[in-house]
Write a protein that holds these residues in place. Structure first.
Motif, mmCIF file in Angstrom:
data_model
loop_
_atom_site.group_PDB
_atom_site.id
_atom_site.type_symbol
_atom_site.label_atom_id
_atom_site.label_comp_id
_atom_site.label_asym_id
_atom_site.label_seq_id
_atom_site.Cartn_x
_atom_site.Cartn_y
_atom_site.Cartn_z
ATOM 1 N N UNK A 173 0.853 -1.179 0.000
ATOM 2 C CA UNK A 173 0.000 0.000 0.000
ATOM 3 C C UNK A 173 0.887 1.227 0.000
ATOM 4 N N UNK A 174 0.505 2.240 -0.768
ATOM 5 C CA UNK A 174 1.325 3.444 -0.856
ATOM 6 C C UNK A 174 0.431 4.653 -1.085
ATOM 7 N N UNK A 175 0.747 5.752 -0.409
ATOM 8 C CA UNK A 175 -0.041 6.971 -0.562
ATOM 9 C C UNK A 175 0.863 8.188 -0.417
ATOM 10 N N UNK A 176 0.701 9.137 -1.324
ATOM 11 C CA UNK A 176 1.432 10.400 -1.258
ATOM 12 C C UNK A 176 0.424 11.533 -1.152
ATOM 13 N N UNK A 177 0.761 12.521 -0.373
ATOM 14 C CA UNK A 177 -0.113 13.673 -0.208
ATOM 15 C C UNK A 177 0.667 14.866 0.278
ATOM 16 N N UNK A 178 -0.037 15.918 0.627
ATOM 17 C CA UNK A 178 0.622 17.141 1.102
ATOM 18 C C UNK A 178 1.386 16.890 2.403
ATOM 19 N N UNK A 179 0.877 15.973 3.209
ATOM 20 C CA UNK A 179 1.522 15.695 4.497
ATOM 21 C C UNK A 179 2.772 14.829 4.356
ATOM 22 N N UNK A 180 2.970 14.210 3.198
ATOM 23 C CA UNK A 180 4.142 13.366 3.000
ATOM 24 C C UNK A 180 3.810 12.086 2.266
ATOM 25 N N UNK A 181 4.689 11.124 2.396
ATOM 26 C CA UNK A 181 4.567 9.845 1.687
ATOM 27 C C UNK A 181 4.548 8.724 2.726
ATOM 28 N N UNK A 182 3.657 7.765 2.567
ATOM 29 C CA UNK A 182 3.624 6.611 3.468
ATOM 30 C C UNK A 182 3.363 5.352 2.663
ATOM 31 N N UNK A 183 3.797 4.218 3.234
ATOM 32 C CA UNK A 183 3.587 2.933 2.560
ATOM 33 C C UNK A 183 3.690 1.799 3.564
ATOM 34 N N UNK A 184 3.105 0.684 3.210
ATOM 35 C CA UNK A 184 3.213 -0.562 3.976
ATOM 36 C C UNK A 184 3.853 -1.595 3.061
ATOM 37 N N UNK A 185 4.720 -2.438 3.628
ATOM 38 C CA UNK A 185 5.437 -3.423 2.826
ATOM 39 C C UNK A 185 5.670 -4.697 3.632
ATOM 40 N N UNK A 186 5.943 -5.785 2.912
ATOM 41 C CA UNK A 186 6.265 -7.065 3.539
ATOM 42 C C UNK A 186 7.010 -7.923 2.537
ATOM 43 N N UNK A 187 7.796 -8.895 3.057
ATOM 44 C CA UNK A 187 8.510 -9.786 2.159
ATOM 45 C C UNK A 187 9.388 -10.779 2.891
ATOM 46 N N UNK A 188 9.876 -11.788 2.173
ATOM 47 C CA UNK A 188 10.746 -12.812 2.756
ATOM 48 C C UNK A 188 12.199 -12.378 2.777
ATOM 49 N N UNK A 189 13.007 -13.114 3.545
ATOM 50 C CA UNK A 189 14.423 -12.812 3.602
ATOM 51 C C UNK A 189 15.219 -13.966 4.184
#
Length: 124
Positions: free
Chosen positions: A82-98
């Protein structure tokens, strides 16, 4: 504990970044109750990135156990969920293996090698 190996590995990783086609997303520090270190993220494309974490692992030292800290390294491949950009800034959620590997103290006073499969999830 001699941390020169960790510093050398971090220097090699940063020096190699010039030859990697991916763009650096961020470089930062990691501070947690059981470890501290550096974190490096590189973009693969607009929906994925990989991360490299190199850390000193304090293990039971935070619980008052007297043994020396260990070291660990982990590499992950992350998918942006999930990713969102706006006047307040940029935010995102991420996940993955390692994967991870290290030389850490056990429940006793002995140190030993460690390797495993890991997971990564975050919000920034």
């Amino acid at each position: 504990m001699n941390c020169s190996g960790i510093i050398a590995a971090a220097a090699v990783a940063l020096a190699a970044s010039g030859s990697i086609a991916a763009q650096t997303r961020s470089v930062g520090a990691v501070f947690a109750p059981d470890r501290s270190g550096i974190s490096w993220q590189n973009s693969v494309d607009s929906t994925t990135f990989w991360n490299l974490d190199i850390a000193v692992d304090y293990g039971g030292r935070m619980l008052g156990q007297p043994y020396l800290p260990g070291a660990r390294i982990s590499v992950g491949y992350n998918f942006i969920l999930w990713e969102k950009s706006g006047r307040a800034g940029h935010s995102m959620a991420y996940a993955g293996p390692g994967i991870c590997a290290g030389y850490l103290p056990d429940k006793g006073y002995a140190h030993g090698g460690m390797a495993g499969i890991s997971g990564n999830a975050g919000y920034e």
